[in-house]
Design a protein around this motif. Structure first.
Motif, PDB file in Angstrom:
ATOM      1  N   LYS A   1      90.749  43.140 -25.839  1.00  0.00           N
ATOM      2  CA  LYS A   1      91.397  43.688 -24.645  1.00  0.00           C
ATOM      3  C   LYS A   1      90.343  44.070 -23.598  1.00  0.00           C
ATOM      4  O   LYS A   1      90.530  43.845 -22.397  1.00  0.00           O
ATOM      5  CB  LYS A   1      92.243  44.924 -25.008  1.00  0.00           C
ATOM      6  CG  LYS A   1      93.511  44.580 -25.759  1.00  0.00           C
ATOM      7  CD  LYS A   1      94.400  45.806 -25.982  1.00  0.00           C
ATOM      8  CE  LYS A   1      95.251  46.121 -24.754  1.00  0.00           C
ATOM      9  NZ  LYS A   1      96.356  47.054 -25.059  1.00  0.00           N
ATOM     10  N   GLN A   2      89.251  44.618 -24.087  1.00  0.00           N
ATOM     11  CA  GLN A   2      88.191  45.010 -23.173  1.00  0.00           C
ATOM     12  C   GLN A   2      87.596  43.784 -22.475  1.00  0.00           C
ATOM     13  O   GLN A   2      87.340  43.796 -21.265  1.00  0.00           O
ATOM     14  CB  GLN A   2      87.091  45.762 -23.938  1.00  0.00           C
ATOM     15  CG  GLN A   2      86.147  46.548 -23.064  1.00  0.00           C
ATOM     16  CD  GLN A   2      86.860  47.411 -22.035  1.00  0.00           C
ATOM     17  OE1 GLN A   2      86.709  47.224 -20.842  1.00  0.00           O
ATOM     18  NE2 GLN A   2      87.696  48.344 -22.485  1.00  0.00           N
ATOM     19  N   ALA A   3      87.392  42.723 -23.239  1.00  0.00           N
ATOM     20  CA  ALA A   3      86.845  41.489 -22.659  1.00  0.00           C
ATOM     21  C   ALA A   3      87.806  40.929 -21.618  1.00  0.00           C
ATOM     22  O   ALA A   3      87.393  40.435 -20.561  1.00  0.00           O
ATOM     23  CB  ALA A   3      86.594  40.462 -23.764  1.00  0.00           C
ATOM     24  N   ILE A   4      89.100  41.017 -21.911  1.00  0.00           N
ATOM     25  CA  ILE A   4      90.101  40.528 -20.962  1.00  0.00           C
ATOM     26  C   ILE A   4      90.078  41.372 -19.686  1.00  0.00           C
ATOM     27  O   ILE A   4      90.155  40.845 -18.573  1.00  0.00           O
ATOM     28  CB  ILE A   4      91.507  40.539 -21.607  1.00  0.00           C
ATOM     29  CG1 ILE A   4      91.579  39.511 -22.745  1.00  0.00           C
ATOM     30  CG2 ILE A   4      92.587  40.245 -20.566  1.00  0.00           C
ATOM     31  CD1 ILE A   4      92.863  39.562 -23.550  1.00  0.00           C
ATOM     32  N   LEU A   5      89.930  42.683 -19.858  1.00  0.00           N
ATOM     33  CA  LEU A   5      89.865  43.558 -18.686  1.00  0.00           C
ATOM     34  C   LEU A   5      88.667  43.194 -17.809  1.00  0.00           C
ATOM     35  O   LEU A   5      88.783  43.147 -16.580  1.00  0.00           O
ATOM     36  CB  LEU A   5      89.761  45.022 -19.126  1.00  0.00           C
ATOM     37  CG  LEU A   5      91.067  45.715 -19.521  1.00  0.00           C
ATOM     38  CD1 LEU A   5      90.801  47.146 -19.968  1.00  0.00           C
ATOM     39  CD2 LEU A   5      92.053  45.706 -18.363  1.00  0.00           C
TER      40      LEU A   5
END
Lengths: 205, 205
Positions: B21-25
């Motif tokens: 999720k962090q990478a997507i953000l």
DNA sequence: GTCTATACATCGATAGAC
DNA sequence: GTCTATCGATGTATAGAC
């Protein structure tokens, strides 16, 4: 006798064509102002005019060319409001106050400017070069205006013309953004008068 | 003993999920900053992370929810830089100078802010309410800061706190736009120091 | 948790009828 | 000069295999 039937027909068609191009420009201004260039569609523009997307592209060739025409036409409308670059000094700032009064009467123009400015920040945007050049020129004119204000002995002490020019350009854009976001939150003209008053001695109204 | 195999597996998956999720953000921040929300695509974001668009939507449900998460996360990153709203007065302006120094080190954050701000000017934009509320609050904090500066006897004579607050907010946004358009055309920090110096007595450095 | 597959809409642009 | 028809690309979102 000038004006054969064929010529009349051509001329009539040309007049109608010009009117149609103008209508398309108006619609494109609205759409690009509201959705930006990339997210705004040729089809939406066409519907506003009452024709199809193919009709729009017939008149301007491509979406990109339509954007260029919109930018050019916008400049033609705003140019007479702007202070003459040759009458520099405090007159320039008085001219900018006139622009500030004009903005709320034509929200579409302000919206178009802010939307495309932010979008064109991307170096790959078709209007990128346009805005880079425009801002270089405007900033230069403002620097001259502040320098002339200095020779007019109207520049307040300790004010740097270069920094004041950047700040003035920034204030105009930022105030427009705040006003578009919430029209009753800020009085663009009053805020601008206050801004200038801290930098130069404005003439009495 | 806490931690059965099932729990470990769940926890491991959860950790991996959070990392994803962090990478997507991060990727979404880049894409929305460069192309805006409407023109930026979920697919482009997914490609940056190395998964498909379906994968991205699995984690955030919808593109709109992803935008909300990006805005929230951006605020969490910037909040520690901002001056504490309780320590009003000239300290606020010193804090804003720190922000000005930070901007060039994280162009993506500035780009995201300017792009979405201009885009969200449209009342139908999903981030419209977010920015309206944010600007109301920030402008209010700035008004307080200028009023406190007045009681500190550091406000220059003739300065209206309300108008100075709007102008300050405008200068910050406008300078960012100029800098994004042409990074070497303006020194944000220097221009901001000059702007504040015309309004208040800044403390010695 | 990520994939493939798919549905379904919309995009810019072109070709050719009228 | 505007239309219809169509192309190929791209968009979000969902369903179901793995």
């Amino acid at each position: 006798m000038a004006g054969t039937t064929a010529e009349k027909r051509r001329r009539g068609a040309s007049v109608a064509s010009e009117a149609m191009k103008q209508a398309i420009l108006d619609a494109a201004t609205d759409v690009f102002a509201e959705s930006g260039y990339r997210a705004g569609s040729v089809r939406t523009i066409a519907e506003k005019v009452g024709i199809t997307d193919a009709g729009v592209l017939h008149h301007f060739g491509s979406k990109n060319a339509l954007l260029a025409a919109v930018l050019e036409w916008r400049d033609e409308r705003v140019a007479p409001l702007l202070p003459d670059p040759r009458t520099s000094g405090v007159e320039t700032f008085v001219g900018l106050l006139r622009v500030a009064e004009y903005i709320p009467t034509e929200p579409g123009i302000a919206r178009l400017h802010c939307t495309l400015l932010a979008e064109s920040t991307d170096p790959t945007h078709p209007a990128h070069e346009f805005f880079v050049k425009r801002y270089d020129r405007t900033r230069g004119e403002l620097v001259d205006a502040f320098r002339n204000a200095a020779t007019q002995r109207r520049l307040k002490p300790g004010i740097d013309p270069e920094l004041a020019a950047s700040a003035t350009l920034a204030v105009m854009d930022g105030l427009q953004l705040q006003w578009l976001l919430r029209p009753d939150a800020v009085d663009i003209r009053k805020a601008l008068v206050a801004h200038f008053s801290a930098l130069v001695e404005l003439p009495e109204e």
